[in-house]
Design an enzyme around this catalytic site. Structure first.
Site, PDB file in Angstrom:
ATOM      1  CG  HIS A   1       6.500 -14.779   3.700  1.00  0.00           C
ATOM      2  ND1 HIS A   1       6.816 -15.799   2.830  1.00  0.00           N
ATOM      3  CD2 HIS A   1       5.541 -15.281   4.514  1.00  0.00           C
ATOM      4  CE1 HIS A   1       6.073 -16.862   3.104  1.00  0.00           C
ATOM      5  NE2 HIS A   1       5.293 -16.560   4.120  1.00  0.00           N
TER       6      HIS A   1
ATOM      7  CD  GLU B   1      -9.163  15.417 -27.335  1.00  0.00           C
ATOM      8  OE1 GLU B   1      -9.091  16.320 -26.484  1.00  0.00           O
ATOM      9  OE2 GLU B   1     -10.227  15.100 -27.910  1.00  0.00           O
TER      10      GLU B   1
END
Length: 473
Positions: A153, A402
């Protein structure tokens, strides 16, 4: 067993969406409902003041498309354009659901919304969207993109081309966006769509699914899925709305669309979170470095990493690794061995993100290392920690970093205690902190004593990963 034909269970919904993810055939269709938490006020509220300006009451109007047309007739089209720009330019922060959708491997989005929330969510997730709002953009392209966003649209940036009035709907497919219906038909034939925040009252969309049903007949239409909020007991006209919803679900089923009903909208976020979590668990971060291999000889330690990487690839998992010393090269060898043996592309099974060793042009290596680790870890769902020592460190600080990042990003941590170094330290911390039975079971499985038998060790770790990818949800 369900009373309503076309209703599915949560388990079946997730299973079918996962199948589409695995075959790279998942698409998403986003309606206005998904933008409400971002500040969209609903079409009725949007048109409340315009209705008053032309002497109407939005509460007495059932056809909002006609109402928009009346307003356009009375105040000219530019008034509608200003309305769209004023409302939708304010929607700048993607919702949690937009963020989760952007993390799934969806390469095709369709939306009836004018806002840019899904595009923004994709960009925030380091993905490049290619937005298509008109026919000229449908032709072949060499654009580098990760996902196409079809805006059925139109877009807030070009409100004059947006579909909102009766006239706009009449021109759709004839004077404007002549090819969009055909492209949507093709996607509905080749992809499995998940519909979110969509009411199924849009004439353009209904034309497409109706045409497909007639051309293919009901038995041959592809299955799609939508999530709707269940009509609640406390709702006004409960019995009427409940009956209507059941009839709508049965009717959608004619077009191959199956419905999952939620009691509250938060459940949509829970489902998307489950899908993202389960998808991420197919990607495994292997963290580690090894100046020495603990109780293993150097050759045995190298072979252990090689075999583990080979078996993870064999079982369909994607590995991410930072090429830590003594680990990364043997991760690469294991994945390459599998890919060469099975004629597969190594990029489908391995992502290597080595750390720069020397600074140049004033680059801050510490900052670069942190950003590199963030990028490695954020796309993964499981982290396996191996060894974790350096020449000058019995416990490698990088591996510990980590580990902290893995916890921050919600990864399930699988430290292999008997490899020593940082992995043993992480094992000691993790086993003290976790309470989830499934994770505990996986860690116990991965760390079963094997008396140095690396084949059995690898088998146990792979089994632990499978436990974390359990079928239950």
């Amino acid at each position: 067993m369900f009373i309503i034909k076309g209703e599915v269970s949560r388990k079946d919904l997730i299973r079918e969406i996962e199948k589409a993810i695995k075959s790279d055939e998942l698409g998403a269709f986003i309606g206005a409902g998904l933008s409400i938490p971002a500040g969209f006020c609903s079409w009725k509220e949007l048109l409340r003041e315009p209705a008053e300006e032309i002497g109407l009451d939005v509460e007495k109007e059932s056809d909002l498309v006609n109402l928009a047309q009346y307003y356009s007739n009375s105040k000219k089209r530019t008034s509608i354009d200003d309305l769209i720009k004023g409302q939708f330019s304010q929607l700048v922060k993607p919702t949690e659901n937009h963020k989760l959708l952007s993390q799934l491997p969806i390469s095709t989005f369709w939306t009836t919304n004018y806002d840019k929330l899904i595009e923004k969510a994709l960009e925030n997730n380091m993905k490049k969207p290619y937005v298509k709002t008109k026919d000229e953009q449908l032709r072949g392209t060499n654009h580098n993109f990760d996902a196409i966003v079809y805006k059925l649209h139109g877009d807030v940036e070009t409100p004059e081309d947006a579909v909102i009035t009766r006239s706009d709907y009449e021109e759709f497919g004839y004077n404007k966006r002549k090819l969009f219906r055909e492209v949507l038909e093709g996607d509905l034939l080749t992809k499995t769509f998940l519909f979110l925040g969509f009411s199924f009252e849009d004439p353009n969309f209904n034309y497409v699914i109706g045409r497909l049903r007639v051309l293919l007949d009901e038995k041959n239409t592809r299955k799609h899925y939508c999530i709707m909020k269940r009509v609640q007991d406390a709702d006004e006209d409960y019995e009427y709305k409940k009956a209507r919803q059941e009839l709508q679900i049965e009717d959608l089923n004619r077009y191959g669309i199956f419905t999952y009903l939620v009691n509250k909208y938060d459940e949509i976020t829970e489902i998307l979170s489950t899908l993202v979590d389960r998808f991420r668990r197919k990607t495994i971060f292997i963290s580690g470095s090894a100046y020495s291999y603990s109780a293993y000889s150097q050759k045995t330690g190298e072979n252990f990493i090689h075999k583990l990487s080979f078996e993870l690839s064999k079982n369909g998992y994607h590995i991410v690794n930072g090429y830590g010393k003594g680990v990364g090269e043997f991760v690469l060898n294991g994945v390459a061995d599998y890919c060469l043996t099975h004629k597969s592309k190594i990029n489908d099974f391995l992502t290597l993100m080595p750390f720069p060793q020397n600074s140049s042009l004033g680059i801050d290596l510490d900052k670069l290392y942190k950003e590199n680790r963030e990028q490695m870890i954020e796309s993964c769902g499981i982290a396996i920690f191996l060894f974790g020592n350096k020449e000058a460190e019995d416990i490698a600080s990088g591996v510990m970093d980590e580990y902290e990042l893995s916890k921050k990003h919600g990864l399930v941590c699988l430290p292999i205690e008997y490899t020593g170094g940082a992995s043993k330290e992480i094992y000691d911390q993790t086993t003290q902190e976790i309470s989830d039975k499934n994770t505990i079971s996986a860690i116990e499985q991965a760390n079963k004593q094997c008396d140095g038998d690396i084949d059995m060790s690898v088998k146990n770790i792979v089994q632990a990963v499978k436990i974390l990818n359990k079928e239950e949800f």
